[in-house]
Design a protein around this motif. Structure first.
Motif, PDB file in Angstrom:
ATOM      1  N   GLU A  67       0.825  -1.207   0.000  1.00 53.30           N
ATOM      2  CA  GLU A  67       0.000   0.000   0.000  1.00 53.30           C
ATOM      3  C   GLU A  67       0.862   1.262   0.000  1.00 53.30           C
ATOM      4  OE1 GLU A  67      -2.748  -0.357   3.253  1.00 53.30           O
ATOM      5  OE2 GLU A  67      -4.245  -1.270   1.936  1.00 53.30           O
ATOM      6  N   THR A  70       2.293   1.655  -3.534  1.00 53.21           N
ATOM      7  CA  THR A  70       1.259   2.070  -4.482  1.00 53.21           C
ATOM      8  C   THR A  70       0.911   3.545  -4.314  1.00 53.21           C
ATOM      9  OG1 THR A  70       0.329  -0.166  -4.495  1.00 53.21           O
ATOM     10  CG2 THR A  70      -1.089   1.609  -5.267  1.00 53.21           C
ATOM     11  N   ARG A  71       0.871   3.985  -3.059  1.00 57.46           N
ATOM     12  CA  ARG A  71       0.471   5.366  -2.779  1.00 57.46           C
ATOM     13  C   ARG A  71       1.601   6.363  -3.038  1.00 57.46           C
ATOM     14  NH1 ARG A  71      -1.063   4.519   2.021  1.00 57.46           N
ATOM     15  NH2 ARG A  71      -3.216   4.084   1.472  1.00 57.46           N
ATOM     16  N   PRO A  74       4.166   5.152  -7.168  1.00 57.46           N
ATOM     17  CA  PRO A  74       3.340   4.452  -8.163  1.00 57.46           C
ATOM     18  C   PRO A  74       4.113   3.973  -9.386  1.00 57.46           C
ATOM     19  CG  PRO A  74       2.930   6.821  -8.214  1.00 57.46           C
ATOM     20  CD  PRO A  74       3.766   6.563  -6.998  1.00 57.46           C
ATOM     21  N   ARG A  96      -5.189  -4.427  -3.757  1.00 58.74           N
ATOM     22  CA  ARG A  96      -4.449  -3.321  -3.144  1.00 58.74           C
ATOM     23  C   ARG A  96      -3.369  -2.742  -4.053  1.00 58.74           C
ATOM     24  NH1 ARG A  96      -3.850  -4.089   3.357  1.00 58.74           N
ATOM     25  NH2 ARG A  96      -5.709  -5.354   3.728  1.00 58.74           N
ATOM     26  N   GLY A  97      -3.245  -3.281  -5.245  1.00 57.47           N
ATOM     27  CA  GLY A  97      -2.342  -2.646  -6.200  1.00 57.47           C
ATOM     28  C   GLY A  97      -1.209  -3.486  -6.737  1.00 57.47           C
ATOM     29  N   GLU A 204      -5.148   0.718 -14.578  1.00 60.00           N
ATOM     30  CA  GLU A 204      -5.978   1.559 -13.732  1.00 60.00           C
ATOM     31  C   GLU A 204      -7.047   0.729 -13.034  1.00 60.00           C
ATOM     32  OE1 GLU A 204      -5.210   2.205 -16.853  1.00 60.00           O
ATOM     33  OE2 GLU A 204      -3.884   3.925 -16.608  1.00 60.00           O
ATOM     34  N   HIS A 207      -6.016  -1.152  -9.948  1.00 61.33           N
ATOM     35  CA  HIS A 207      -5.758  -0.346  -8.759  1.00 61.33           C
ATOM     36  C   HIS A 207      -7.039   0.186  -8.146  1.00 61.33           C
ATOM     37  CE1 HIS A 207      -1.357  -0.046  -8.497  1.00 61.33           C
ATOM     38  NE2 HIS A 207      -1.406  -0.298  -9.781  1.00 61.33           N
TER      39      HIS A 207
END
Length: 208
Positions: A67, A70-71, A74, A96-97, A204, A207
């Motif tokens: 997380e 990802t945040r 990216p 969660r990505g 996209e 995610h």
């Protein structure tokens, strides 16, 4: 050259993966870590293309690092690896990505293949998880069924699918039933796996 960071709390596991990956001419293990905090520090300090993370560590969850990556990073692709083969873990990691998931029971070369796929912003599941599926057109799906499939794979409920596509809720349920029957599947999770393996989910979408 693909720059890789390995995060696993077992030194011997990291050593084995490093040896495997460094035998590949296009992969370079630039860093290792044993905890989520070490992984975050590496992400902040280094230029990394792919982060390979064990989903379960002694005092940490690899999902927390996923997380964070990802945040805050990216541009870094995340590949989860684990002894867990249950689809609950896989689905949660992808939700969660993560772009990929490789079990530790998979063939050794699958980790390298997964890293290459993730570096190219492509999804990857190790062969003991991935469905062997034909392309959606070859599976006999209509364009409308493909639209419904993608929305269901994104986690939309039939009522929401109906609103999105401006069809009745009953029709949305009928499409879902036809999808399950045509594809020989039994649940929305299996529809998700099919859509992922068939390349229907964009970066996209994964995610969401």
């Amino acid at each position: 050259m693909i720059r890789v960071a390995l995060i696993d709390d077992h030194v011997i596991v990291r050593a084995g993966f490093r040896a495997l990956l460094e035998s590949q001419t296009d992969l370079n293990v630039v860093a290792e870590g044993a905890t989520v905090d070490e992984g975050i520090a590496l992400l902040d300090a280094l230029s990394i293309d792919v982060l390979v993370v064990d989903i379960t560590m002694r005092n940490d969850s690899g999902l927390a690092l996923l997380e964070h990556a990802t945040r805050h990073h990216p541009q870094v692709g995340c590949l989860m690896m684990s002894m867990h083969e249950g689809m609950t873990y896989v689905h949660e990691a992808l939700r969660r990505g993560a772009l990929g998931y490789v079990t530790k029971a998979a063939a050794p070369d699958e980790l390298a293949r997964g890293i290459r796929a993730v570096a190219a912003a492509q999804s990857f599941l190790s062969s003991d998880l991935a469905l062997e599926v034909p392309g959606p057109n070859h599976a006999g799906l209509t364009p409308r069924e493909i639209e419904v499939l993608v929305l269901l794979a994104k986690g939309r409920q039939p009522k929401q699918v109906a609103a999105d596509l401006r069809i009745s809720t009953k029709t949305a349920y009928v499409h879902r039933s036809h999808l399950l029957e045509k594809l020989g599947l039994r649940s929305d999770l299996e529809l998700y796996r099919f859509a992922l393996a068939a390349g229907l989910l964009s970066l996209e979408t994964r995610h969401d």
